[in-house]
Write a protein that holds these residues in place. Sequence first.
Motif, PDB file in Angstrom:
ATOM      1  N   ILE A  94      64.450  20.324  24.950  1.00 29.50           N
ATOM      2  CA  ILE A  94      65.562  21.259  24.756  1.00 29.50           C
ATOM      3  C   ILE A  94      65.345  22.517  25.594  1.00 29.50           C
ATOM      4  N   ALA A  95      64.108  23.004  25.618  1.00 30.61           N
ATOM      5  CA  ALA A  95      63.795  24.191  26.423  1.00 30.61           C
ATOM      6  C   ALA A  95      64.056  23.933  27.905  1.00 30.61           C
ATOM      7  N   ALA A  96      63.617  22.770  28.407  1.00 35.40           N
ATOM      8  CA  ALA A  96      63.806  22.440  29.824  1.00 35.40           C
ATOM      9  C   ALA A  96      65.275  22.222  30.149  1.00 35.40           C
ATOM     10  N   SER A  97      66.005  21.620  29.223  1.00 34.33           N
ATOM     11  CA  SER A  97      67.407  21.300  29.468  1.00 34.33           C
ATOM     12  C   SER A  97      68.262  22.543  29.634  1.00 34.33           C
ATOM     13  N   TYR A  98      67.919  23.602  28.919  1.00 31.56           N
ATOM     14  CA  TYR A  98      68.732  24.811  28.944  1.00 31.56           C
ATOM     15  C   TYR A  98      68.168  25.897  29.850  1.00 31.56           C
ATOM     16  N   LEU A  99      66.987  25.682  30.416  1.00 29.91           N
ATOM     17  CA  LEU A  99      66.395  26.688  31.298  1.00 29.91           C
ATOM     18  C   LEU A  99      67.157  26.758  32.612  1.00 29.91           C
ATOM     19  N   ASN A 100      67.349  27.955  33.118  1.00 27.01           N
ATOM     20  CA  ASN A 100      68.043  28.159  34.390  1.00 27.01           C
ATOM     21  C   ASN A 100      67.369  27.355  35.496  1.00 27.01           C
ATOM     22  N   VAL A 101      68.175  26.579  36.247  1.00 25.82           N
ATOM     23  CA  VAL A 101      67.634  25.681  37.264  1.00 25.82           C
ATOM     24  C   VAL A 101      66.855  26.433  38.340  1.00 25.82           C
ATOM     25  N   ASP A 102      67.250  27.676  38.624  1.00 25.71           N
ATOM     26  CA  ASP A 102      66.540  28.459  39.633  1.00 25.71           C
ATOM     27  C   ASP A 102      65.125  28.810  39.181  1.00 25.71           C
ATOM     28  N   LEU A 103      64.922  28.873  37.880  1.00 29.05           N
ATOM     29  CA  LEU A 103      63.589  29.124  37.344  1.00 29.05           C
ATOM     30  C   LEU A 103      62.804  27.835  37.177  1.00 29.05           C
ATOM     31  N   LEU A 104      63.514  26.728  36.924  1.00 35.73           N
ATOM     32  CA  LEU A 104      62.840  25.477  36.617  1.00 35.73           C
ATOM     33  C   LEU A 104      62.077  24.917  37.805  1.00 35.73           C
ATOM     34  N   LYS A 105      62.661  24.985  39.016  1.00 35.30           N
ATOM     35  CA  LYS A 105      62.000  24.382  40.178  1.00 35.30           C
ATOM     36  C   LYS A 105      60.630  24.995  40.450  1.00 35.30           C
ATOM     37  N   PRO A 106      60.503  26.329  40.546  1.00 30.87           N
ATOM     38  CA  PRO A 106      59.150  26.873  40.764  1.00 30.87           C
ATOM     39  C   PRO A 106      58.206  26.607  39.597  1.00 30.87           C
TER      40      PRO A 106
END
Length: 252
Positions: A94-106
Amino acid sequence: MFNAVDIHQAIILIVIGLIAGVINTLAGGGSNLSLPALMMYGLPADIANATNRVSVLIQSITAARGFHQHGKIEKTAVKDSLMPLLAGGLTGAIAASYLNVDLLKPILLGTMIVVSLWVVFKSDIKPEAQSEPKSCYDNKFAFLATFATGFYGGFIQAGVGFVLLATFVGVLNYDLLRANAMKVVATVVFTSIALLVFVFRDQVAWLPGILLGIGSIVGAHVAVKFAVEVKAKTLKIMVLVMTVFASAAALI
């Protein structure tokens, strides 16, 4: 969205799936190859993170079935760790699904590198446990460690095999072979719940995920056969080799 692939891309994804299946079954870090491959072909980080779970689930079910056939999986151990792994996996997904994609990649790439380097330089995976395996309910630390591996697996997945081995060997006192077997069972548990979250959020690109999965089935079969037939010392060496290989992939 990655809706179609040409023959060249399909072959590459199947081969990467095969290699990742071997690495994930013997040690961990196969997602250090598959995640960058998915992003290289144009998937955003959140879609790549979700799509990668398709092949991870397929290879983990394949490996778990193989270890079960060789009598290396105990039902009591599976039941014991089920709830903290499910709870952790759901929370992490759930945390990963809603995290901003710009933050997720790094976060994805940075975590792959950090966990891989930690395993290479700091971890001490013993070839043999010195006593009987412990329950994750024996103490708060064991329970939290099991929950944390589920959370990490639900959130990122990449390198979770290393974390699971450290938990089952270092905290719960499993020997390396049975820790590998429980590792793939644990991965089935938290990946199943995580994939449901990502499917509900419409974040899975099925075609590349299935292509990776096709290769990973072969890789998991090969790795299980190798793992159950070799000596513990040889398996430990292979874990180190897989770790170095996965770490190098994360750094490229």
